[in-house]
Motif scaffolding. Structure first.
Motif, PDB file in Angstrom:
ATOM      1  N   MET A 193      32.769  46.825  44.906  1.00 53.62           N
ATOM      2  CA  MET A 193      34.115  46.321  44.631  1.00 53.62           C
ATOM      3  C   MET A 193      34.153  45.590  43.292  1.00 53.62           C
ATOM      4  N   ALA A 194      33.111  44.789  43.023  1.00 51.56           N
ATOM      5  CA  ALA A 194      33.051  44.026  41.778  1.00 51.56           C
ATOM      6  C   ALA A 194      32.963  44.958  40.571  1.00 51.56           C
ATOM      7  N   ILE A 195      32.137  45.997  40.699  1.00 50.28           N
ATOM      8  CA  ILE A 195      31.984  46.963  39.598  1.00 50.28           C
ATOM      9  C   ILE A 195      33.301  47.699  39.345  1.00 50.28           C
ATOM     10  N   LYS A 196      33.962  48.109  40.431  1.00 52.32           N
ATOM     11  CA  LYS A 196      35.238  48.815  40.289  1.00 52.32           C
ATOM     12  C   LYS A 196      36.289  47.919  39.659  1.00 52.32           C
ATOM     13  N   LEU A 197      36.368  46.679  40.132  1.00 55.14           N
ATOM     14  CA  LEU A 197      37.338  45.725  39.603  1.00 55.14           C
ATOM     15  C   LEU A 197      37.064  45.448  38.138  1.00 55.14           C
ATOM     16  N   PHE A 198      35.777  45.315  37.794  1.00 61.25           N
ATOM     17  CA  PHE A 198      35.397  45.045  36.403  1.00 61.25           C
ATOM     18  C   PHE A 198      35.728  46.229  35.496  1.00 61.25           C
ATOM     19  N   PRO A 217      44.405  41.406  33.424  1.00 61.93           N
ATOM     20  CA  PRO A 217      43.100  42.068  33.362  1.00 61.93           C
ATOM     21  C   PRO A 217      41.942  41.091  33.144  1.00 61.93           C
ATOM     22  N   SER A 218      42.138  40.101  32.275  1.00 62.03           N
ATOM     23  CA  SER A 218      41.091  39.103  32.029  1.00 62.03           C
ATOM     24  C   SER A 218      40.834  38.279  33.285  1.00 62.03           C
ATOM     25  N   GLY A 225      37.227  37.275  38.028  1.00 61.48           N
ATOM     26  CA  GLY A 225      36.997  37.335  39.472  1.00 61.48           C
ATOM     27  C   GLY A 225      35.899  38.313  39.833  1.00 61.48           C
ATOM     28  N   SER A 226      35.826  39.425  39.115  1.00 59.58           N
ATOM     29  CA  SER A 226      34.809  40.436  39.412  1.00 59.58           C
ATOM     30  C   SER A 226      33.407  39.915  39.131  1.00 59.58           C
ATOM     31  N   ILE A 227      33.272  39.070  38.132  1.00 58.83           N
ATOM     32  CA  ILE A 227      31.953  38.509  37.795  1.00 58.83           C
ATOM     33  C   ILE A 227      31.466  37.587  38.904  1.00 58.83           C
ATOM     34  N   VAL A 228      32.386  36.797  39.454  1.00 62.03           N
ATOM     35  CA  VAL A 228      32.025  35.917  40.580  1.00 62.03           C
ATOM     36  C   VAL A 228      31.604  36.753  41.780  1.00 62.03           C
ATOM     37  N   LEU A 229      32.351  37.806  42.072  1.00 56.94           N
ATOM     38  CA  LEU A 229      32.008  38.699  43.184  1.00 56.94           C
ATOM     39  C   LEU A 229      30.666  39.380  42.935  1.00 56.94           C
ATOM     40  N   PHE A 230      30.422  39.747  41.687  1.00 57.17           N
ATOM     41  CA  PHE A 230      29.170  40.410  41.300  1.00 57.17           C
ATOM     42  C   PHE A 230      27.967  39.513  41.611  1.00 57.17           C
ATOM     43  N   ILE A 231      28.070  38.252  41.253  1.00 52.87           N
ATOM     44  CA  ILE A 231      26.983  37.293  41.504  1.00 52.87           C
ATOM     45  C   ILE A 231      26.780  37.087  42.998  1.00 52.87           C
ATOM     46  N   LEU A 232      27.877  36.944  43.737  1.00 49.06           N
ATOM     47  CA  LEU A 232      27.788  36.772  45.193  1.00 49.06           C
ATOM     48  C   LEU A 232      27.109  37.971  45.850  1.00 49.06           C
ATOM     49  N   ALA A 233      27.420  39.157  45.356  1.00 48.18           N
ATOM     50  CA  ALA A 233      26.836  40.376  45.919  1.00 48.18           C
ATOM     51  C   ALA A 233      25.327  40.387  45.723  1.00 48.18           C
TER      52      ALA A 233
END
Length: 199
Positions: free
Chosen positions: A180-185, A72-73, A78-86
């Motif tokens: 996707m980032a929000i869901k993953l997070f 989970p961590s 990974g979700s934070i990196v995707l969040f920034i890219l988005a």
């Protein structure tokens, strides 16, 4: 080993991984990074992604536990990196500054989390319970080859699509990537909080 080869299992593995990795859907992200001057090395990126997939498949939790990290961590990171890219794609602003390294963006964020993301790695590991290892690896290899082709011929693909289409796709997939980032997070932060409460 060859006796275990099953084309149905290979095809099933290929479809599952292709859908989750969604390399074609990531084209606007790659184009966005390229337009900012980010150096992309297709062979290095896909090789790193392959190593991540195979490493997690055979080592799994032991690899993460070596660094005191749970899945989970790993997924939240990974979700934070995707969040920034988005946000970069949607707002057209540079948040992650390019650093003068020989690998460019080949490892982060291309190999991880865009190709070998937490969701893709988790799904890949879960296939072990359904299919023979040799079939899973062949299915993965086919996906990695396709990923390499897309990265290798990114310029031609982007020219074929055209600047206007790329612009629209960049904004659209920026929103998709953000979702996707929000869901993953959200899915994994709950697991972390739940584990902390129980612990």
């Amino acid at each position: 080993m060859f006796a275990q080869i099953n084309f149905v299992e290979i095809f099933s593995t290929f479809l599952v991984m292709f859908a989750i990795i969604d390399i074609t859907g990531s084209i606007p992200i790659f184009v966005s990074m390229r337009d900012k001057g980010t150096k992309i090395k297709p062979l290095e990126a896909t090789a790193a992604a392959l190593i991540l997939f195979v490493g997690f498949y055979f080592l799994g939790d032991a690899l993460l536990k070596l660094f005191g990290i749970d899945m989970p961590s790993f997924a939240v990171a990974g979700s934070i990196v995707l969040f920034i890219l988005a946000f970069e794609m949607i707002l057209g602003r540079d948040i992650i500054k390019n650093e003068p390294t020989s690998s460019g963006a080949s490892i982060v964020p291309i190999a991880f989390p865009l190709i070998a993301g937490p969701g893709a790695i988790t799904a890949f590991i879960s296939l072990h319970a359904e299919y023979a290892t040799v079939n899973i690896m062949i299915g993965l290899a086919i996906n990695i080859v396709i990923d390499y082709i897309v990265l290798r011929y990114l310029d031609k693909i982007s020219r074929w699509l055209g600047a206007d289409v790329i612009y629209v796709l960049r904004k659209f997939f920026g929103v998709i990537l953000l979702a996707m980032a929000i869901k993953l997070f959200s899915n994994n932060i709950l697991a972390i909080v739940h584990g902390a409460v129980i612990g």
